[in-house]
Design a protein around this motif. Structure first.
Motif, PDB file in Angstrom:
ATOM      1  N   GLN B   6     -27.607  71.313  64.255  1.00  0.00           N
ATOM      2  CA  GLN B   6     -29.008  71.122  64.633  1.00  0.00           C
ATOM      3  C   GLN B   6     -29.246  71.797  65.975  1.00  0.00           C
ATOM      4  OE1 GLN B   6     -30.174  67.012  64.315  1.00  0.00           O
ATOM      5  NE2 GLN B   6     -32.289  67.438  64.901  1.00  0.00           N
ATOM      6  N   THR B  21     -37.547  71.647  65.759  1.00  0.00           N
ATOM      7  CA  THR B  21     -36.101  71.498  65.688  1.00  0.00           C
ATOM      8  C   THR B  21     -35.631  71.945  64.314  1.00  0.00           C
ATOM      9  OG1 THR B  21     -34.231  69.946  65.756  1.00  0.00           O
ATOM     10  CG2 THR B  21     -36.354  69.030  65.113  1.00  0.00           C
ATOM     11  N   TYR B  22     -34.447  72.576  64.290  1.00  0.00           N
ATOM     12  CA  TYR B  22     -33.937  73.187  63.077  1.00  0.00           C
ATOM     13  C   TYR B  22     -32.597  72.564  62.692  1.00  0.00           C
ATOM     14  CZ  TYR B  22     -37.322  76.779  64.320  1.00  0.00           C
ATOM     15  OH  TYR B  22     -38.474  77.450  64.650  1.00  0.00           O
ATOM     16  N   CYS B  23     -32.393  72.450  61.405  1.00  0.00           N
ATOM     17  CA  CYS B  23     -31.197  71.820  60.872  1.00  0.00           C
ATOM     18  C   CYS B  23     -30.589  72.739  59.814  1.00  0.00           C
ATOM     19  CB  CYS B  23     -31.615  70.486  60.247  1.00  0.00           C
ATOM     20  SG  CYS B  23     -30.279  69.460  59.694  1.00  0.00           S
ATOM     21  N   ASN B  24     -29.277  73.009  59.933  1.00  0.00           N
ATOM     22  CA  ASN B  24     -28.614  73.877  58.960  1.00  0.00           C
ATOM     23  C   ASN B  24     -27.337  73.226  58.470  1.00  0.00           C
ATOM     24  OD1 ASN B  24     -30.089  76.616  58.968  1.00  0.00           O
ATOM     25  ND2 ASN B  24     -29.912  76.090  61.122  1.00  0.00           N
ATOM     26  N   TRP B  34     -34.921  62.710  57.876  1.00  0.00           N
ATOM     27  CA  TRP B  34     -35.161  62.865  59.310  1.00  0.00           C
ATOM     28  C   TRP B  34     -35.361  61.503  59.951  1.00  0.00           C
ATOM     29  CZ3 TRP B  34     -34.864  67.207  62.277  1.00  0.00           C
ATOM     30  CH2 TRP B  34     -34.786  68.441  61.612  1.00  0.00           C
ATOM     31  N   ASN B  71     -31.204  74.255  54.655  1.00  0.00           N
ATOM     32  CA  ASN B  71     -31.780  74.129  55.986  1.00  0.00           C
ATOM     33  C   ASN B  71     -33.118  73.400  55.927  1.00  0.00           C
ATOM     34  OD1 ASN B  71     -33.315  76.073  54.828  1.00  0.00           O
ATOM     35  ND2 ASN B  71     -32.914  77.646  56.334  1.00  0.00           N
ATOM     36  N   SER B  73     -36.539  71.944  58.781  1.00  0.00           N
ATOM     37  CA  SER B  73     -37.123  71.955  60.115  1.00  0.00           C
ATOM     38  C   SER B  73     -38.140  70.839  60.255  1.00  0.00           C
ATOM     39  CB  SER B  73     -37.775  73.304  60.409  1.00  0.00           C
ATOM     40  OG  SER B  73     -38.873  73.517  59.539  1.00  0.00           O
ATOM     41  N   CYS B  89     -31.547  65.107  61.904  1.00  0.00           N
ATOM     42  CA  CYS B  89     -31.574  65.328  60.469  1.00  0.00           C
ATOM     43  C   CYS B  89     -30.284  64.740  59.893  1.00  0.00           C
ATOM     44  CB  CYS B  89     -31.684  66.798  60.120  1.00  0.00           C
ATOM     45  SG  CYS B  89     -30.319  67.811  60.708  1.00  0.00           S
ATOM     46  N   GLY B 102     -26.883  65.517  61.921  1.00  0.00           N
ATOM     47  CA  GLY B 102     -26.833  66.552  62.927  1.00  0.00           C
ATOM     48  C   GLY B 102     -26.675  65.917  64.300  1.00  0.00           C
ATOM     49  N   THR B 105     -31.795  66.660  68.367  1.00  0.00           N
ATOM     50  CA  THR B 105     -32.526  67.397  69.388  1.00  0.00           C
ATOM     51  C   THR B 105     -33.295  66.397  70.227  1.00  0.00           C
ATOM     52  OG1 THR B 105     -32.805  69.387  68.039  1.00  0.00           O
ATOM     53  CG2 THR B 105     -34.348  69.070  69.861  1.00  0.00           C
TER      54      THR B 105
END
Lengths: 114, 111
Positions: B6, B21-24, B34, B71, B73, B89, B102, B105
């Motif tokens: 994240q 915020t991004y999650c992969n 989330w 992924n 977001s 996430c 994650g 953030t």
């Protein structure tokens, strides 16, 4: 409904001591789990249970034991506390095991090992 | 094993600015959830995304799930001071029971 209840809220242990963190839920949730939260590392899964009598290891299981003798209770035992186990511990439960329901978290136990 | 990354780790914004915020995930996810954690509190469930390419909105929050289901977001429009906290996430691989979070953030909002 009390939700997920964790006790104690705070605990200080000496290195080598053992203790049990309690977790109880009154929502008839199948799935229960324990996470530890450390700064910058998010929530890491310690152990989880998909029903009474069934438990399995998560990402960081070493130094911890769990049991699930009833649907409601999921205690976490620290066998011989170490300073590396200083953390905030969260118990979380979910209605079913299939990850289609959000987790309900307890308010956490802040543990310090000196 | 499954990993969920994240980014960013922290974000400082002025009130009224947007935030994302991004999650992969290293593996394909069955679905993604989330959560929001206020300072000193516990994580609280916000939403779940299940379908590839899914987009859901909750007031000023927009959640997206990628086409490959690897992924996701979270976008907040016009942040407010009440948005402060850490956003996580969480995902689970197909066929398993381990839910991996994650690192989160942390959002700071300056009035």
């Amino acid at each position: 409904n009390a939700g997920v209840t964790q006790t104690p809220k705070f605990q200080v242990l000496k290195t080598g001591q053992s203790m049990t963190l309690q977790c109880a839920q009154d929502m008839n949730h199948e799935y229960m789990s324990w996470y530890r939260q450390d700064p910058g590392m998010g929530l890491r899964l310690i152990h989880y249970s998909v029903g009474a009598g069934i438990t399995d290891q998560g990402e960081v299981p070493n130094g911890y034991n769990v049991s699930r003798s009833t649907t409601e209770d999921f205690p976490l035992r620290l066998l011989s506390a170490a300073p590396s186990q200083t953390s905030v511990y969260f118990c979380a439960s979910s209605f079913r095991t299939d990850f289609n329901y959000g987790y309900t978290f307890g308010s956490g136990t802040r543990l310090t090992v000196v | 094993g499954q990993q969920v990354m994240q980014i960013p780790q922290y974000q400082h914004v002025q009130e009224g600015e947007d935030f994302t915020t991004y999650c992969n995930s290293s593996t394909t996810l069955s679905n993604i959830q989330w959560y929001k954690q206020r300072p000193g509190g516990h994580p609280v469930f916000l939403i779940q995304l299940v379908k590839s390419g899914e987009v859901k909105k909750q007031k000023r929050l927009t959640f997206q799930f990628g086409e490959a289901k690897k992924n996701s977001s979270l976008h907040i429009t016009a942040t407010q001071t009440t948005d402060v906290g850490t956003y996580f996430c969480a995902g689970r691989g197909t066929g398993g029971f381990k839910t991996i979070f994650g690192a989160g953030t942390r959002l700071f909002v300056k009035a």
